[in-house]
Enzyme design. Structure first.
Site, PDB file in Angstrom:
ATOM      1  N   CYS A 122       0.804  -1.213   0.000  1.00 38.60           N
ATOM      2  CA  CYS A 122       0.000   0.000   0.000  1.00 38.60           C
ATOM      3  C   CYS A 122       0.837   1.262   0.000  1.00 38.60           C
ATOM      4  O   CYS A 122       0.515   2.215  -0.669  1.00 38.60           O
ATOM      5  CB  CYS A 122      -0.923  -0.007   1.219  1.00 38.60           C
ATOM      6  SG  CYS A 122      -1.852   1.502   1.444  1.00 38.60           S
ATOM      7  N   PHE A 268      21.713   0.581   1.539  1.00 38.41           N
ATOM      8  CA  PHE A 268      22.801  -0.209   0.948  1.00 38.41           C
ATOM      9  C   PHE A 268      23.827  -0.607   2.007  1.00 38.41           C
ATOM     10  O   PHE A 268      25.033  -0.496   1.793  1.00 38.41           O
ATOM     11  CB  PHE A 268      23.477   0.570  -0.182  1.00 38.41           C
ATOM     12  CG  PHE A 268      22.590   0.828  -1.357  1.00 38.41           C
ATOM     13  CD1 PHE A 268      22.195  -0.199  -2.193  1.00 38.41           C
ATOM     14  CD2 PHE A 268      22.134   2.122  -1.630  1.00 38.41           C
ATOM     15  CE1 PHE A 268      21.365   0.042  -3.287  1.00 38.41           C
ATOM     16  CE2 PHE A 268      21.309   2.370  -2.714  1.00 38.41           C
ATOM     17  CZ  PHE A 268      20.927   1.319  -3.549  1.00 38.41           C
ATOM     18  N   VAL A 269      23.337  -1.078   3.147  1.00 36.95           N
ATOM     19  CA  VAL A 269      24.235  -1.410   4.256  1.00 36.95           C
ATOM     20  C   VAL A 269      24.935  -2.731   3.975  1.00 36.95           C
ATOM     21  O   VAL A 269      24.295  -3.757   3.724  1.00 36.95           O
ATOM     22  CB  VAL A 269      23.460  -1.492   5.584  1.00 36.95           C
ATOM     23  CG1 VAL A 269      24.409  -1.859   6.720  1.00 36.95           C
ATOM     24  CG2 VAL A 269      22.763  -0.169   5.881  1.00 36.95           C
ATOM     25  N   GLY A 271      27.937  -4.500   6.051  1.00 35.85           N
ATOM     26  CA  GLY A 271      28.828  -4.358   7.190  1.00 35.85           C
ATOM     27  C   GLY A 271      28.739  -2.940   7.718  1.00 35.85           C
ATOM     28  O   GLY A 271      27.655  -2.424   7.970  1.00 35.85           O
ATOM     29  N   GLU A 272      29.900  -2.282   7.881  1.00 38.92           N
ATOM     30  CA  GLU A 272      29.900  -0.886   8.317  1.00 38.92           C
ATOM     31  C   GLU A 272      29.991   0.075   7.142  1.00 38.92           C
ATOM     32  O   GLU A 272      30.164   1.281   7.333  1.00 38.92           O
ATOM     33  CB  GLU A 272      31.037  -0.647   9.314  1.00 38.92           C
ATOM     34  CG  GLU A 272      30.824  -1.371  10.636  1.00 38.92           C
ATOM     35  CD  GLU A 272      31.778  -0.937  11.720  1.00 38.92           C
ATOM     36  OE1 GLU A 272      32.184   0.242  11.709  1.00 38.92           O
ATOM     37  OE2 GLU A 272      32.121  -1.769  12.580  1.00 38.92           O
ATOM     38  N   ARG A 273      29.849  -0.436   5.927  1.00 42.15           N
ATOM     39  CA  ARG A 273      29.765   0.413   4.738  1.00 42.15           C
ATOM     40  C   ARG A 273      28.304   0.664   4.429  1.00 42.15           C
ATOM     41  O   ARG A 273      27.495  -0.267   4.410  1.00 42.15           O
ATOM     42  CB  ARG A 273      30.448  -0.259   3.541  1.00 42.15           C
ATOM     43  CG  ARG A 273      31.939  -0.459   3.689  1.00 42.15           C
ATOM     44  CD  ARG A 273      32.488  -1.217   2.498  1.00 42.15           C
ATOM     45  NE  ARG A 273      32.151  -0.554   1.236  1.00 42.15           N
ATOM     46  CZ  ARG A 273      32.267  -1.141   0.040  1.00 42.15           C
ATOM     47  NH1 ARG A 273      32.675  -2.398  -0.049  1.00 42.15           N
ATOM     48  NH2 ARG A 273      31.966  -0.467  -1.057  1.00 42.15           N
TER      49      ARG A 273
END
Length: 288
Positions: A122, A268-269, A271-273
């Protein structure tokens, strides 16, 4: 940061089998179940969503909370499936009853908004205007910083919280994570909005979300599969969750709302990027 990585179990009724063609023959394949859930308030029909069975009560509570129809579990007396086990359609209608001395009044809350039944995809349908939503959204304070490592930990927990997806490849998932990296609630559903409603509803029941939450630290992170749309940000802001992490991209409206609501929005995770689209200062970053 230590995280709980124990794999979740699939809820009953979430998986079905169908015969499919494969490599010139037929096999039985697991598919995710999709069925309608009608949400009623004190016996009156409010909305219908296409969902995957499991945690239906949490879905109803989370939905009503995000819409501002209830302010917390204190407003609710019972949440029950209508009908009797064995009857056709049993399990596909949830009735949320007001607590003694209370009256849940959707018409008062929804006055001035056109409200229609919702589907799993929705988004913002059924609302009179986006401007109206922007006006009523909760704005979160800056609060304590959140370590980028928590975002990475939350995505690890998300990956381990999708037993039905592992069998079917057909569901979205959401998890709420505390500042200590411990999972608070996880859920899967054919609709990502439903998955978020389920975890928010579970946190409400557990006393971790809401105006009288006192059972433990409030959630610091909402991790979701798929994209982060406008309504995901709205639900997180309503629950007071300061950070959203997604494996995919946000929409333009999600970015705008997150910036206005003080929610840190990560996409766009890996890891830590990650890409941080809104309020990066909460993660110790400068920029949007």
């Amino acid at each position: 940061m230590e995280t709980s990585l124990r794999r979740a179990a699939a809820p009953a009724g979430a998986v079905a089998e169908r015969t499919v063609l494969r490599n010139g023959g037929t096999v039985r394949d697991a598919v995710a179940v999709e069925e309608p859930l009608e949400i009623r308030v004190d016996g009156d029909r409010l909305a219908t969503t296409m969902r995957t069975p499991g945690a239906d009560g949490d879905l109803a509570l989370g939905f009503l909370f995000a819409e501002g129809i209830i302010s917390g579990v204190e407003d609710v007396g019972t949440v029950i499936h209508c009908g009797r086990p064995g009857e056709e359609g049993y399990g596909n209608v949830m009735d949320v009853r007001s607590a003694a001395g209370m009256r849940i009044d959707p018409e008062r809350i929804l006055e001035g908004r056109r409200f229609v039944p919702v589907s799993a995809a929705c988004g913002v349908c059924g609302r009179l205007s986006i401007d109206h939503l922007m006006e009523r959204i909760r704005t979160l304070p800056a609060g304590e910083p959140v370590a980028p490592a928590l975002v990475a930990a939350g995505m690890e927990i998300l990956a381990r919280s999708q037993p039905v997806f592992e069998r079917t490849g057909g569901l979205h998932a959401a998890v709420l994570v505390g500042r200590d990296g411990a999972p608070i609630a996880s859920a899967e559903d054919v609709g990502r909005h439903n998955a978020v409603d389920k975890v928010v509803g579970a946190a409400l029941r557990a006393g971790r979300v809401g105006p009288r939450a006192a059972a433990g630290p409030a959630p610091a992170l909402l991790a979701v599969s798929g994209r982060a749309g406008f309504e995901i940000v709205q639900k997180a802001a309503a629950a007071g969750v300061p950070v959203i992490a997604s494996v995919s991209a946000p929409s333009s409206l999600a970015v705008d709302l997150a910036r206005a609501a003080g929610v840190t929005l990560c996409g766009f995770v890996r890891g830590e990027r990650m890409n941080v689209y809104a309020n990066g200062e909460r993660l110790g970053l400068t920029g949007p």
